[in-house]
Write a protein that holds these residues in place. Sequence first.
Motif, PDB file in Angstrom:
ATOM      1  N   ARG A  91       0.831  -1.205   0.000  1.00 22.61           N
ATOM      2  CA  ARG A  91       0.000   0.000   0.000  1.00 22.61           C
ATOM      3  C   ARG A  91       0.867   1.257   0.000  1.00 22.61           C
ATOM      4  N   ASP A  92       1.985   1.184   0.701  1.00 25.74           N
ATOM      5  CA  ASP A  92       2.920   2.311   0.714  1.00 25.74           C
ATOM      6  C   ASP A  92       3.476   2.570  -0.688  1.00 25.74           C
ATOM      7  N   PRO A 133      -5.757  10.528 -11.232  1.00 30.92           N
ATOM      8  CA  PRO A 133      -6.919  11.074 -10.499  1.00 30.92           C
ATOM      9  C   PRO A 133      -8.076  10.092 -10.348  1.00 30.92           C
ATOM     10  N   LYS A 134      -8.069   9.000 -11.108  1.00 33.70           N
ATOM     11  CA  LYS A 134      -9.128   8.007 -10.978  1.00 33.70           C
ATOM     12  C   LYS A 134      -8.911   7.102  -9.753  1.00 33.70           C
ATOM     13  N   ILE A 135      -7.651   6.924  -9.354  1.00 35.67           N
ATOM     14  CA  ILE A 135      -7.362   6.113  -8.158  1.00 35.67           C
ATOM     15  C   ILE A 135      -7.530   7.011  -6.946  1.00 35.67           C
ATOM     16  N   LYS A 136      -8.699   6.959  -6.350  1.00 33.97           N
ATOM     17  CA  LYS A 136      -9.049   7.898  -5.290  1.00 33.97           C
ATOM     18  C   LYS A 136      -8.759   7.361  -3.894  1.00 33.97           C
ATOM     19  N   ARG A 137      -8.695   5.996  -3.768  1.00 35.74           N
ATOM     20  CA  ARG A 137      -8.500   5.424  -2.434  1.00 35.74           C
ATOM     21  C   ARG A 137      -7.634   4.167  -2.519  1.00 35.74           C
ATOM     22  N   VAL A 138      -6.832   3.957  -1.480  1.00 35.11           N
ATOM     23  CA  VAL A 138      -6.032   2.739  -1.315  1.00 35.11           C
ATOM     24  C   VAL A 138      -6.399   2.164   0.048  1.00 35.11           C
ATOM     25  N   PHE A 139      -7.001   0.967   0.037  1.00 36.66           N
ATOM     26  CA  PHE A 139      -7.501   0.355   1.271  1.00 36.66           C
ATOM     27  C   PHE A 139      -6.713  -0.895   1.639  1.00 36.66           C
ATOM     28  N   ALA A 140      -6.700  -1.184   2.929  1.00 36.95           N
ATOM     29  CA  ALA A 140      -6.257  -2.502   3.393  1.00 36.95           C
ATOM     30  C   ALA A 140      -7.355  -3.513   3.079  1.00 36.95           C
TER      31      ALA A 140
END
Length: 262
Positions: A91-92, A133-140
């Motif tokens: 994720r980092d 700009p389409k990648i708005k969130r990175v979740f576990a």
Amino acid sequence: MATTPQLRAGEDYKTIFDGKIYANTLFNQIEVEGFTFTEFRLKTLHKIFSKGTIKGKCLLDIGSGPCIHTVIPAAKWFEEIIMTDYSPSNRDMQEKWLKKESGAHNWDMYFKYYSKLDGNENNWQQLEADLRPKIKRVFACDVFLPNPLDPIQLDQVDVICTSACLESASSDKEKYNIAMKNVVSLLKPGGKLILIGILNCTHYSVGSERFQCVSLTKDDVVNTVKKNDLKMIEIFDDDSSFDGDAAPFKGSVIILAEKKQT
């Protein structure tokens, strides 16, 4: 006598998995003589998305690793793309690329390859500008939770893409089926699953560490998809194999499936 490295799994992805080493090991080349797996994956994803029929509000990428290459051809068809991974290191690496920070992996060759497939090789920087700009969130995420994104409660999505995630998370075929069931629960009825599976692979290496995979045949993957409220649309396969320790496998498959209407 040389000792066999311990097989890593589960919590090891949180503590010792190195997303930077993984990206540098497996994603620094595309075209390799006599090895078609990477090109097969990119060409098939391009074929699936370029038709313009796989689209919607949200695409959820499950088990993204440190990678963004699987969603490049999807960017123009979705309002939002969500990336996920169990490993904080992965994720980092996602966040570093999104924020253009030092230490981010260089994905330029992948944007150039997709642009070449589009017939406009000089457009690769625009593809990159369109994706960020389409990648708005990175979740576990944890595919063994009934809600893999817990505690996040997400509306069911239009499309889920997952590449070599479920088999590397699973220790056996039963766990693989559980992971599939949980992932499919995030997909709305009529939504599409794009599953990229690596076949006959028992482990892969990241630096000096070796991580387990469950070894699957094409039939294992197809049958698991069918058992989980999905109907097959298309199956693509490739017979590339690799016998080196980095990721020994024999064959791969990409499945496009649709979640059945209730």
